[in-house]
Scaffold this motif. Structure first.
Motif, PDB file in Angstrom:
ATOM      1  N   ALA A 106      -6.261   0.037   1.771  1.00 48.23           N
ATOM      2  CA  ALA A 106      -5.690   1.012   0.749  1.00 48.23           C
ATOM      3  C   ALA A 106      -5.967   2.448   1.427  1.00 48.23           C
ATOM      4  O   ALA A 106      -5.041   2.999   1.222  1.00 48.23           O
ATOM      5  CB  ALA A 106      -6.269   0.898  -0.539  1.00 48.23           C
ATOM      6  N   ARG A 107      -7.301   2.571   1.923  1.00 48.20           N
ATOM      7  CA  ARG A 107      -7.158   4.206   2.503  1.00 48.20           C
ATOM      8  C   ARG A 107      -6.201   4.339   3.632  1.00 48.20           C
ATOM      9  O   ARG A 107      -5.751   5.304   3.875  1.00 48.20           O
ATOM     10  CB  ARG A 107      -8.527   4.082   3.046  1.00 48.20           C
ATOM     11  CG  ARG A 107      -9.849   4.211   2.107  1.00 48.20           C
ATOM     12  CD  ARG A 107     -11.093   4.757   2.540  1.00 48.20           C
ATOM     13  NE  ARG A 107     -11.521   3.959   3.720  1.00 48.20           N
ATOM     14  CZ  ARG A 107     -12.288   2.811   3.885  1.00 48.20           C
ATOM     15  NH1 ARG A 107     -12.700   2.281   2.555  1.00 48.20           N
ATOM     16  NH2 ARG A 107     -12.719   2.405   4.604  1.00 48.20           N
ATOM     17  N   TRP A 116      -3.301   2.645   4.050  1.00 47.15           N
ATOM     18  CA  TRP A 116      -1.893   2.258   4.212  1.00 47.15           C
ATOM     19  C   TRP A 116      -1.119   2.747   2.786  1.00 47.15           C
ATOM     20  O   TRP A 116       0.000   2.621   2.612  1.00 47.15           O
ATOM     21  CB  TRP A 116      -1.497   0.919   4.482  1.00 47.15           C
ATOM     22  CG  TRP A 116      -1.645   0.591   6.334  1.00 47.15           C
ATOM     23  CD1 TRP A 116      -2.778   0.136   6.653  1.00 47.15           C
ATOM     24  CD2 TRP A 116      -0.592   1.249   7.059  1.00 47.15           C
ATOM     25  NE1 TRP A 116      -2.448   0.350   8.025  1.00 47.15           N
ATOM     26  CE2 TRP A 116      -1.227   0.560   8.198  1.00 47.15           C
ATOM     27  CE3 TRP A 116       0.260   1.958   7.070  1.00 47.15           C
ATOM     28  CZ2 TRP A 116      -0.836   1.063   9.512  1.00 47.15           C
ATOM     29  CZ3 TRP A 116       0.990   1.996   8.338  1.00 47.15           C
ATOM     30  CH2 TRP A 116       0.403   1.792   9.496  1.00 47.15           C
ATOM     31  N   LEU A 117      -1.748   2.659   1.887  1.00 50.99           N
ATOM     32  CA  LEU A 117      -1.009   2.751   0.541  1.00 50.99           C
ATOM     33  C   LEU A 117      -0.150   3.887   0.457  1.00 50.99           C
ATOM     34  O   LEU A 117       1.048   3.881  -0.149  1.00 50.99           O
ATOM     35  CB  LEU A 117      -2.261   2.715  -0.756  1.00 50.99           C
ATOM     36  CG  LEU A 117      -2.874   1.483  -1.112  1.00 50.99           C
ATOM     37  CD1 LEU A 117      -3.398   1.181  -2.338  1.00 50.99           C
ATOM     38  CD2 LEU A 117      -1.943   0.114  -0.818  1.00 50.99           C
ATOM     39  N   PRO A 139       2.290  -1.532  -2.917  1.00 46.76           N
ATOM     40  CA  PRO A 139       1.424  -0.339  -3.013  1.00 46.76           C
ATOM     41  C   PRO A 139       0.859  -0.073  -4.759  1.00 46.76           C
ATOM     42  O   PRO A 139      -0.181   0.626  -4.614  1.00 46.76           O
ATOM     43  CB  PRO A 139       2.213   1.036  -2.717  1.00 46.76           C
ATOM     44  CG  PRO A 139       3.695   0.397  -3.061  1.00 46.76           C
ATOM     45  CD  PRO A 139       3.703  -0.978  -2.716  1.00 46.76           C
ATOM     46  N   ASP A 180      -1.147  -2.389  -6.326  1.00 47.91           N
ATOM     47  CA  ASP A 180      -2.496  -2.819  -6.463  1.00 47.91           C
ATOM     48  C   ASP A 180      -3.162  -3.162  -5.119  1.00 47.91           C
ATOM     49  O   ASP A 180      -4.315  -3.365  -5.015  1.00 47.91           O
ATOM     50  CB  ASP A 180      -2.502  -4.206  -7.339  1.00 47.91           C
ATOM     51  CG  ASP A 180      -1.428  -5.081  -6.655  1.00 47.91           C
ATOM     52  OD1 ASP A 180      -0.964  -4.977  -5.567  1.00 47.91           O
ATOM     53  OD2 ASP A 180      -1.148  -6.118  -7.387  1.00 47.91           O
ATOM     54  N   GLY A 181      -2.407  -3.073  -3.946  1.00 46.58           N
ATOM     55  CA  GLY A 181      -3.031  -3.131  -2.535  1.00 46.58           C
ATOM     56  C   GLY A 181      -3.288  -4.708  -2.235  1.00 46.58           C
ATOM     57  O   GLY A 181      -4.041  -5.011  -1.280  1.00 46.58           O
ATOM     58  N   ASP A 202      -2.667  -4.697   8.480  1.00 44.39           N
ATOM     59  CA  ASP A 202      -2.587  -3.335   9.307  1.00 44.39           C
ATOM     60  C   ASP A 202      -2.300  -3.480  10.694  1.00 44.39           C
ATOM     61  O   ASP A 202      -1.472  -2.504  10.719  1.00 44.39           O
ATOM     62  CB  ASP A 202      -4.370  -3.178   9.278  1.00 44.39           C
ATOM     63  CG  ASP A 202      -4.763  -1.859   9.902  1.00 44.39           C
ATOM     64  OD1 ASP A 202      -5.026  -0.675   9.554  1.00 44.39           O
ATOM     65  OD2 ASP A 202      -4.769  -1.737  11.315  1.00 44.39           O
ATOM     66  N   ARG A 237       3.886   3.663  -0.531  1.00 38.76           N
ATOM     67  CA  ARG A 237       4.522   4.160  -1.327  1.00 38.76           C
ATOM     68  C   ARG A 237       5.799   4.853  -1.005  1.00 38.76           C
ATOM     69  O   ARG A 237       6.838   5.080  -1.681  1.00 38.76           O
ATOM     70  CB  ARG A 237       3.626   5.097  -2.374  1.00 38.76           C
ATOM     71  CG  ARG A 237       2.343   4.336  -3.168  1.00 38.76           C
ATOM     72  CD  ARG A 237       1.818   5.224  -3.994  1.00 38.76           C
ATOM     73  NE  ARG A 237       0.463   4.632  -4.444  1.00 38.76           N
ATOM     74  CZ  ARG A 237      -0.782   4.696  -3.986  1.00 38.76           C
ATOM     75  NH1 ARG A 237      -1.134   5.469  -3.200  1.00 38.76           N
ATOM     76  NH2 ARG A 237      -1.861   4.008  -4.484  1.00 38.76           N
ATOM     77  N   ARG A 239      -9.597  -5.079   1.478  1.00 34.84           N
ATOM     78  CA  ARG A 239      -8.461  -4.386   0.829  1.00 34.84           C
ATOM     79  C   ARG A 239      -9.022  -3.029   0.518  1.00 34.84           C
ATOM     80  O   ARG A 239      -7.995  -2.115   0.598  1.00 34.84           O
ATOM     81  CB  ARG A 239      -8.488  -5.204  -0.735  1.00 34.84           C
ATOM     82  CG  ARG A 239      -7.878  -6.413  -0.909  1.00 34.84           C
ATOM     83  CD  ARG A 239      -8.076  -6.964  -1.952  1.00 34.84           C
ATOM     84  NE  ARG A 239      -7.487  -8.372  -1.914  1.00 34.84           N
ATOM     85  CZ  ARG A 239      -7.373  -9.197  -3.148  1.00 34.84           C
ATOM     86  NH1 ARG A 239      -8.128  -9.003  -4.237  1.00 34.84           N
ATOM     87  NH2 ARG A 239      -6.710 -10.306  -3.076  1.00 34.84           N
ATOM     88  N   GLU A 240     -10.228  -2.505   0.339  1.00 36.26           N
ATOM     89  CA  GLU A 240     -10.369  -1.143  -0.073  1.00 36.26           C
ATOM     90  C   GLU A 240     -10.102  -0.266   1.451  1.00 36.26           C
ATOM     91  O   GLU A 240      -9.501   0.710   1.332  1.00 36.26           O
ATOM     92  CB  GLU A 240     -11.859  -0.896  -0.065  1.00 36.26           C
ATOM     93  CG  GLU A 240     -12.124  -1.328  -1.544  1.00 36.26           C
ATOM     94  CD  GLU A 240     -13.718  -1.139  -1.839  1.00 36.26           C
ATOM     95  OE1 GLU A 240     -14.526  -0.727  -0.898  1.00 36.26           O
ATOM     96  OE2 GLU A 240     -13.955  -1.442  -3.163  1.00 36.26           O
ATOM     97  N   VAL A 295       2.261  -6.580   1.219  1.00 34.84           N
ATOM     98  CA  VAL A 295       1.248  -5.692   0.451  1.00 34.84           C
ATOM     99  C   VAL A 295       1.991  -4.637  -0.510  1.00 34.84           C
ATOM    100  O   VAL A 295       3.021  -3.979   0.187  1.00 34.84           O
ATOM    101  CB  VAL A 295       0.060  -5.129   1.208  1.00 34.84           C
ATOM    102  CG1 VAL A 295      -0.746  -4.364   0.047  1.00 34.84           C
ATOM    103  CG2 VAL A 295      -0.473  -6.181   2.015  1.00 34.84           C
TER     104      VAL A 295
END
Length: 890
Positions: free
Chosen positions: A245-246, A248-249, A138, A140-141, A198, A253, A241-242, A136
């Motif tokens: 993103a919360r 791990w993004l 960072p 666009d996730g 995850d 990064r 995906r949402e 994944v």
């Protein structure tokens, strides 16, 4: 000897009993030892509950009252499993095609003390590789299931070894009990999708890494439970995906330790892209945040060069990062002559050159802050130039996932021994000489076939080989032109061969040699430059021969290899194992990471002296000036910023390379005189002073912007009529007069602009005489568009040499591949038009221009008085019509 850890195999099922039955039947045929199978019926409403009773003596069933979703259903199974057993999660849309899969997954997990999770290769029933480790980014996730992010043709890639990955798909995953004890079951924030990524990241944070087991391949019919509900599947994917993103993004990064911008080619030219694509992936995996900009002029056909889609998720992401603020360091990969255009505080050059750098290239190399040498031969050449202090090694490598002995490929149906040679149709590789030597040495009845995988670079191969093809006795060969292939398809070519040979005299063309060595193909090649080092180091058969006899010498050595092919294969297999460890791109990326970890100390640079480099393209409309301007742009001449050119796909889909501001200035200048491009005579004399003044002001403004870059070019057919009025402002320049047959130009002009043939032919003569007059007292060359289409490489070399002779600095000679892609064959498919008969004077002018294009100094013949009179009359009629229009308006 310790007993193998016990495992609980959890099969999650929700409806679709036919899938579950198929999975259980194939699973029960495997070697599972004393592991238990636990089927979690996730609230099925079909026949699943009843049919599972048939398997009661072989599997345990956990019946859930309702569908809890993928995560909670699996967590229920984990909770019901024995507390001391490892966990294997399995989808019910799997087919277990490998009996020892469980033992190999278990061995993969326990091969390293810090490995906690193992997945496997997943394929479909159509021969596609679906999964080889997840990632994944960072940006666009979006998670991908193969490093390329696409569904690849399965040829055995990633089957050579176990490798550490960011994550694996939990359709089939082995999890050590210690991991579950440390971080718990799947995260309940997820319903399905992204929960596997995850979990692998949570395990990594707790000290456990994830591996892809290359020795296990299972079949997976994806989305088995949601195959009939695409909308529901899309919603679940969005939610997953949402949630990811919360979680791990920000952490993803932060995993990058340094930044680097690459200036090179991810797709075109291929000789650069072949190295850069795997290097970029390895650098990213090493924790270097990359961005990318093409080093090459963006004037090539979109379907061929730098199309914006590299068919690779990571590489496409690097393209999108290209708009970011430039990092401190930039890596230049490709043609050294293009490096000066790269702007960065610290510039690094990957110094891959074919011949020792010339004087200009030496100056560019000395201006770089740091140089990376891909081989010992390159290092020695750079040290000879006094560059040792800023020199570092970055060895070429191979992507062992795609280049290894276990690749699958079709074999020759007739059982012939296949000898592969990869070559370019140029003076370094000289494949025509190999074909001649091959047909002399071998006979048609020999069980031997040469497969020549060829980069034709615009050459007419059929014509060049026609005489050989008529030889009914000579050795057999096939010529395959190199298409744009994905990595796995490229490697199939090597896997299909029995032996690889190379008769190239190149010092730096080592890609094919390294791929052959990595795929364990016996290799026979000429020992020169960097190639000699690889041959000596990795047991290839090195041939030391002069330029005249190298083809015969290679084939003689091939005879010796074929005499004991099993022994040669054994040597190649040992060499493959050594090379894939010593020369993996991942190792090179770690070396690069160490280089970049040092503090940057830019080399003090003297202010650059302005180069002499002004090139103006002249020629009548529809004469090929856009094609020539594109070539000049490719040679390194600046034409304007992207977006500043005129665009009209209906007239020229490849682009005009014509500045919009210059076009408007020329149109305005002609309009203020009372005419336009098609009415170049009969101007209003009273308007000329003001029109000239405005035109000169417009030119000053345009040239001021151009002078910030050198060399520069402009192209506008109307300059044939207007350039003399600003000649004193330009300074030293070189003119390129592009000529094309009058009937072809007239036909095109009439078709596109609705003119009559006499007027179009008169315009052709008027423009070309005006251009010839401009060229009379200035450095200039005439370029025949027809010759350019028929012989692009010699004509481009002539253009390059003449401009250099005229003092234009900063140009570079494009590769044959670039030239062939721009001067595309379809451009040459023109027929002589009917109904457009030039006058005798116009024919004489055309012959004189053609002789000038052949560098003959001949005078121009007298003008066609009738054509000149026609233009005068058209101008007078136009002025009269304009006057009448103004009078009516008044």
């Amino acid at each position: 000897m310790n007993a193998a850890p016990r495992a609980s195999l959890i099969v999650l099922a929700w409806n679709r009993w036919e899938l579950t039955r198929r999975a259980l039947d194939s699973l029960l045929r495997c070697d599972l030892g004393d592991s238990e199978i636990l089927v979690v019926d996730n609230g099925s409403s079909d026949a699943t509950a009843q049919e599972l009773g048939v398997y009661a003596d072989r599997v345990r069933v956990l019946r859930l009252a309702r569908n809890l979703g993928y995560v909670r259903g699996n967590n229920a199974g984990i909770a019901a499993a024995a507390a001391d057993s490892d966990i294997v999660l399995l989808n019910n849309d799997l087919v277990f095609t490998q009996a020892d899969w469980l033992a190999k997954l278990r061995a993969c997990v326990y091969a390293a003390g810090d490995c906690g999770i193992a997945g496997c290769r997943l394929v479909d029933d159509q021969g596609h590789l679906l999964h080889a480790g997840t990632r994944v980014l960072p940006d666009d996730g979006i998670g991908v299931q193969t490093p390329s992010g696409r569904i690849e043709r399965d040829v055995g890639q990633y089957s050579d070894a176990d490798r550490v990955v960011e994550g694996v798909v939990f359709a089939a995953v082995y999890i050590r009990r210690a991991v579950i004890d440390a971080i718990g079951p799947l995260h309940s924030d997820y319903d399905t999708y992204a929960e596997d990524s995850d979990y692998c990241l949570r395990a990594r944070a707790a000290g456990w890494h994830t591996r892809l087991c290359g020795g296990v391949t299972l079949r997976h019919d994806q989305h088995g439970s949601t195959a009939d509900d695409a909308a529901r599947r899309g919603e679940l994917l969005r939610q997953g995906r949402e949630t990811f993103a919360r979680h791990w993004l920000p952490a993803l990064r932060a995993q990058y330790g340094t930044s680097l911008r690459i200036h090179g080619a991810l797709d075109f030219p291929q000789h650069v892209a072949r190295w850069l694509r795997p290097l970029a992936r390895a650098l990213d995996a090493a924790g270097i945040r990359l961005s990318y900009q093409s080093l090459y002029a963006p004037v090539l056909p979109e379907a061929i060069a730098e199309p914006g889609d590299s068919r690779d998720h990571l590489l496409n992401t690097l393209r999108r990062r290209g708009a970011e603020t430039a990092p401190a360091a930039a890596l230049c990969v490709g043609d050294i002559a293009l490096w000066p255009q790269v702007q960065a505080a610290y510039r690094i050059g990957l110094a891959d050159f074919e011949t020792p750098p010339d004087v200009r290239e030496q100056a560019i190399l000395h201006a770089m802050d740091e140089l990376w040498a891909p081989s010992g031969w390159h290092r020695r050449e750079l040290e000879r130039l006094g560059l040792g202090a800023r020199l570092r090694d970055l060895p070429w490598g191979v992507d062992a996932a795609y280049a290894h002995p276990g690749l699958r490929a079709p074999r020759a149906a007739d059982g012939d021994c296949v000898v592969l040679c990869i070559a370019a149709w140029d003076e370094l590789d000289r494949p025509w000489r190999l074909l001649q030597a091959w047909t002399r040495r071998f006979r048609r009845e020999d069980r031997l076939r040469l497969l020549l995988w060829l980069d034709p670079a615009g050459s007419d191969i059929a014509t060049a080989t026609r005489e050989l093809a008529l030889d009914v006795h000579g050795g057999r060969y096939d010529i395959v032109l190199q298409p744009r292939l994905a990595e796995e398809a490229q490697q199939v070519v090597f896997a299909a061969a029995d032996v690889v040979i190379s008769t190239s005299r190149a010092n730096s063309r080592c890609w094919a040699l390294l791929q052959a060595l990595a795929t364990a193909r016996p290799l026979v090649a000429v020992a020169r430059g960097a190639a000699a080092e690889w041959l000596q180091r990795h047991a290839g058969r090195a041939v030391d021969a002069d330029d005249v006899s190298c083809e015969d010498a290679v084939l003689a050595a091939l005879d010796e290899v074929l005499a004991d092919l099993p022994a040669a294969r054994a040597r190649a297999l040992r060499a493959s194992g050594q090379l894939r460890i010593a020369a993996d791109w991942r190792s090179s990326a770690q070396i690069a990471r160490k280089h970049l970890a040092r503090p940057f100390a830019p080399v003090p640079r003297a202010p650059a002296a302005p180069a002499q480099g002004r090139v103006i393209v002249l020629g009548m409309h529809r004469s090929g000036t856009s094609c020539v301007a594109g070539l000049l742009h490719m040679l390194g001449a600046y034409a304007g910023e992207p977006g500043s050119f005129l665009v009209n796909a209906a007239e020229n889909a490849r682009g005009f390379l014509e500045r919009g501001d210059l076009h408007l200035a020329c149109v305005g200048a002609l309009r203020r005189r009372g005419g336009d491009w098609s009415i170049p005579l009969g101007w209003d004399e009273t308007a000329l002073p003001a029109a000239r003044a405005q035109w000169r002001a417009d030119w000053r403004r345009i040239q001021a912007e151009l002078e910030l870059r050198s060399p520069w070019l402009v192209k506008e057919p109307r300059l044939c009529l207007l350039l003399d009025e600003v000649a004193d402002l330009i300074g030293p320049c070189a003119l390129v007069h592009v000529v094309r047959a009058p009937d072809c130009v007239a036909a095109s002009v009439c078709r596109r602009h609705g003119l009559q043939a006499p007027q179009a032919l008169a315009l052709w003569e008027h423009y070309n005489r005006a251009a010839a007059q401009l060229c009379r007292d200035r450095p200039a060359l005439v370029l025949d568009y027809h010759c350019l289409l028929q012989q692009p490489q010699p004509q481009v070399r002539r253009l390059y040499r003449r401009l250099c002779d005229y003092g234009v600095q900063g140009l570079r000679l494009p590769s044959a591949e670039e030239i062939a892609a721009w001067v595309a064959p379809q451009l040459a498919r023109e027929r002589s038009p009917r109904g457009f008969a030039p006058s005798a004077a116009q024919q004489a002018l055309w012959q004189a221009l053609r002789r000038r294009a052949a560098d003959e100094d001949v005078p121009l013949p007298p003008a066609d008085a009738g054509a000149a009179a026609l233009l005068q009359q058209l101008g007078a009629d136009h002025r009269a019509a304009m006057a009448a229009e103004q009078e009516r308006g008044g």
